[in-house]
Design a protein around this motif. Structure first.
Motif, short mmCIF file in Angstrom:
data_model
loop_
_atom_site.label_atom_id
_atom_site.label_comp_id
_atom_site.label_asym_id
_atom_site.label_seq_id
_atom_site.Cartn_x
_atom_site.Cartn_y
_atom_site.Cartn_z
N THR A 195 82.94 74.31 0.71
CA THR A 195 84.31 75.05 0.25
C THR A 195 85.04 74.95 1.64
O THR A 195 86.16 75.57 1.81
CB THR A 195 83.94 76.48 0.52
OG1 THR A 195 82.64 77.23 1.29
CG2 THR A 195 83.40 77.10 -1.57
N LEU B 276 84.86 77.31 -12.23
CA LEU B 276 86.17 77.83 -11.74
C LEU B 276 85.84 77.00 -10.50
O LEU B 276 86.79 76.95 -10.20
CB LEU B 276 85.96 79.37 -11.16
CG LEU B 276 86.20 80.10 -12.93
CD1 LEU B 276 86.01 82.26 -12.34
CD2 LEU B 276 87.49 80.12 -13.73
N ARG B 277 85.08 77.24 -9.51
CA ARG B 277 85.25 75.70 -8.33
C ARG B 277 85.56 74.90 -8.95
O ARG B 277 86.87 74.27 -7.79
CB ARG B 277 84.00 76.45 -7.42
CG ARG B 277 84.05 77.19 -6.52
CD ARG B 277 84.69 77.67 -5.62
NE ARG B 277 84.20 78.18 -4.88
CZ ARG B 277 84.94 78.92 -3.65
NH1 ARG B 277 86.09 78.47 -3.45
NH2 ARG B 277 84.86 80.14 -3.06
N GLN C 263 87.83 73.86 -11.15
CA GLN C 263 88.76 74.21 -11.38
C GLN C 263 89.73 74.08 -9.75
O GLN C 263 90.85 73.62 -10.31
CB GLN C 263 89.15 75.32 -11.76
CG GLN C 263 88.85 74.98 -13.65
CD GLN C 263 88.80 76.23 -14.63
OE1 GLN C 263 90.10 76.55 -14.39
NE2 GLN C 263 87.55 76.03 -15.41
N GLU C 264 89.30 74.70 -9.17
CA GLU C 264 89.70 75.11 -7.84
C GLU C 264 90.29 73.02 -7.36
O GLU C 264 91.47 73.48 -7.15
CB GLU C 264 89.49 75.99 -7.23
CG GLU C 264 89.65 76.31 -5.40
CD GLU C 264 88.84 76.51 -5.08
OE1 GLU C 264 89.61 77.81 -3.92
OE2 GLU C 264 87.43 76.63 -4.90
N VAL D 294 93.19 71.93 -8.56
CA VAL D 294 94.75 72.10 -8.31
C VAL D 294 94.49 72.06 -6.84
O VAL D 294 96.14 71.11 -6.42
CB VAL D 294 94.82 74.02 -8.80
CG1 VAL D 294 95.60 74.53 -8.06
CG2 VAL D 294 94.22 74.56 -10.03
N GLU E 26 98.47 79.91 -9.76
CA GLU E 26 97.03 79.18 -10.48
C GLU E 26 95.88 79.35 -9.22
O GLU E 26 94.81 79.46 -10.14
CB GLU E 26 97.43 77.86 -10.84
CG GLU E 26 96.01 77.26 -12.08
CD GLU E 26 96.69 75.82 -12.76
OE1 GLU E 26 95.80 75.68 -12.68
OE2 GLU E 26 97.72 75.21 -12.17
N LEU E 27 96.10 79.11 -8.58
CA LEU E 27 94.85 78.54 -7.22
C LEU E 27 94.65 80.31 -6.83
O LEU E 27 93.57 80.60 -7.17
CB LEU E 27 95.54 78.27 -6.44
CG LEU E 27 94.62 77.79 -5.06
CD1 LEU E 27 93.07 77.58 -5.74
CD2 LEU E 27 94.92 77.53 -4.04
N ASN E 28 96.21 81.16 -7.02
CA ASN E 28 95.64 82.62 -6.66
C ASN E 28 94.72 83.26 -8.07
O ASN E 28 93.86 83.95 -7.66
CB ASN E 28 96.27 83.20 -6.33
CG ASN E 28 96.51 82.67 -4.74
OD1 ASN E 28 96.13 82.69 -4.11
ND2 ASN E 28 98.23 82.98 -4.59
N LEU F 291 92.76 81.26 -10.16
CA LEU F 291 91.52 80.77 -10.28
C LEU F 291 90.41 81.58 -9.12
O LEU F 291 89.55 82.25 -9.47
CB LEU F 291 91.75 79.30 -9.45
CG LEU F 291 91.70 78.72 -11.06
CD1 LEU F 291 91.45 77.56 -10.31
CD2 LEU F 291 90.93 77.97 -12.19
N ARG F 292 91.13 81.74 -8.21
CA ARG F 292 90.36 82.67 -6.31
C ARG F 292 90.14 84.45 -7.10
O ARG F 292 88.99 84.56 -6.86
CB ARG F 292 91.25 82.58 -5.40
CG ARG F 292 91.51 81.35 -4.79
CD ARG F 292 91.81 80.66 -3.63
NE ARG F 292 91.51 79.71 -3.19
CZ ARG F 292 91.56 78.86 -1.58
NH1 ARG F 292 92.93 79.62 -1.71
NH2 ARG F 292 91.04 78.07 -1.72
#
Length: 126
Positions: free
Chosen positions: A28, A85-86, A88-89, A92, A108-110, A112-113
């Motif tokens: 990250t 999910l990570r 997928q992030e 994006v 979309e990013l928000n 996912l977060r």
């Protein structure tokens, strides 16, 4: 986990969790490094971030066979969702870099977060 010591793979499970946590820190870090150019970030995503999440996913899939408490089994399942999910992030971020459409892709990013944070809360209670 209450009674975790009664399960033969509990210690090994916790060791693997610590390894995955360290992998997460490394995976990250580039996403919040504001000194990286888009090409540098894309390179980090492809050579550091994504491979680490794939490794974490493989570890978690192996951990599903561990003889651990039901709570630990639930945690493993939730962590697999979190890793998905990570990944997928990262997809994006790559689309943002490729298209330059940060504003269009931010919702979309928000989303996912938000989902990752909620999942993190659930995991921390297990």
């Amino acid at each position: 986990d209450v009674g975790a010591a009664d399960y033969p793979d509990s210690e090994k499970y916790n060791d693997e969790l610590n390894t995955i946590s360290a992998m997460e820190d490394t995976a990250t870090a580039p996403l919040s490094d504001t000194t990286l150019t888009d090409p540098e970030l894309k390179n980090k995503i492809e050579t550091v971030c994504y491979p680490l999440w794939v490794q974490a996913e493989i570890k978690l899939k192996h951990m599903q066979a561990y003889k651990v408490s039901p709570g630990m089994q639930q945690k493993t399942a939730k962590l697999l969702e979190y890793v998905a999910l990570r990944k997928q992030e990262l997809d994006v971020f790559n689309r943002m870099i490729a298209t330059g459409e940060q504003d269009k892709l931010m919702p979309e990013l928000n989303n996912l977060r938000t989902r990752m944070n909620a999942l993190g809360e659930e995991i921390s209670k297990l």
